[in-house]
Design a protein around this motif. Structure first.
Motif, PDB file in Angstrom:
ATOM      1  N   LEU A  92       6.407 -27.130  31.097  1.00  0.00           N
ATOM      2  CA  LEU A  92       6.927 -26.772  29.777  1.00  0.00           C
ATOM      3  C   LEU A  92       8.406 -27.132  29.663  1.00  0.00           C
ATOM      4  N   LEU A 141       2.659 -24.107  26.376  1.00  0.00           N
ATOM      5  CA  LEU A 141       3.123 -22.720  26.405  1.00  0.00           C
ATOM      6  C   LEU A 141       1.971 -21.770  26.719  1.00  0.00           C
ATOM      7  N   ARG A 145       1.699 -19.229  29.845  1.00  0.00           N
ATOM      8  CA  ARG A 145       1.457 -17.790  29.667  1.00  0.00           C
ATOM      9  C   ARG A 145       0.276 -17.320  30.509  1.00  0.00           C
ATOM     10  N   ALA A 150       5.396 -17.697  31.488  1.00  0.00           N
ATOM     11  CA  ALA A 150       6.141 -17.655  30.230  1.00  0.00           C
ATOM     12  C   ALA A 150       5.857 -16.326  29.554  1.00  0.00           C
ATOM     13  N   ILE A 156       6.093 -21.039  20.202  1.00  0.00           N
ATOM     14  CA  ILE A 156       6.396 -22.469  20.315  1.00  0.00           C
ATOM     15  C   ILE A 156       7.342 -22.919  19.205  1.00  0.00           C
ATOM     16  N   VAL A 193      11.537 -19.458  31.278  1.00  0.00           N
ATOM     17  CA  VAL A 193      10.580 -20.564  31.054  1.00  0.00           C
ATOM     18  C   VAL A 193      10.971 -21.696  31.972  1.00  0.00           C
TER      19      VAL A 193
END
Length: 193
Positions: A92, A141, A145, A150, A156, A193
């Protein structure tokens, strides 16, 4: 990004040449002047009249789409390739760096138009470019997760806005070529992140 342009009749050679000259002139003008580039000056640099430019590209957005379409496709392909990377947070981060570099194209013109895609009158193909970028980022994303890499509170849209804002900030300091990477590093570290 799918090419949703309607099939066209073959163009005459002179019309194809005019279109190619307009795109080359626009790419140069946008790279140098960004949102301050004049379509009339682009037409003059291409050696065509304004009517010819507008016949090929009825708006600045239509011309911009022609220029960035391949870049958007490459950005989305990069995202799909990164989806297989085991470190989802790193994938990411890497993709958001690519988005920010893309946003600096043409001295902020791309970021300016992408930020305005929800406004009435936005070219549908430009909106499709934005949607393709957003979908690619959302997939990365979501994967991050799922692996706990994340936070669920990050959207996003927020990450894309952040990447565009940092790209703009880095353009304001052209003598510091490392600024974009440093700013992204700081921002993304703060978001886990």
């Amino acid at each position: 990004m799918a090419d949703d342009r309607a099939p066209r009749q073959p163009r005459r050679a002179d019309a194809r040449d005019n279109r190619e000259r307009i795109v080359r002139a626009a790419r140069a003008a946008f790279a140098e002047q960004g949102p301050h580039a004049s379509l009339n000056r682009i037409a003059a640099a291409a050696g065509v009249g304004a009517g010819t430019l507008y016949r090929h590209f009825p708006s600045e957005q239509a011309l911009l789409v022609e220029i960035i379409r391949d870049d958007v496709d490459a950005l989305c392909a990069t995202g799909r390739a990164l989806a297989d990377q085991p470190d989802t947070a790193d994938a990411l981060r890497h993709w958001l760096h690519a988005v920010a570099r893309h946003a600096t194209a043409m001295r902020g013109l791309v970021a300016t138009h992408m930020a305005a895609v929800s406004r009435p009158g936005t070219d549908a193909t430009l909106a499709a470019c934005h949607d393709a970028i957003r979908a690619t980022g959302a997939a990365l994303l979501d994967r991050a997760r799922q692996r706990g890499a994340a936070p669920t509170t990050v959207d996003i849209g927020d990450l894309l806005t952040l990447a565009n804002a940092l790209a703009w900030a880095s353009e304001q300091a052209p003598d510091d070529p490392g600024l974009l990477d440093r700013l992204l590093g700081i921002a993304l570290a703060g978001l886990d992140v």
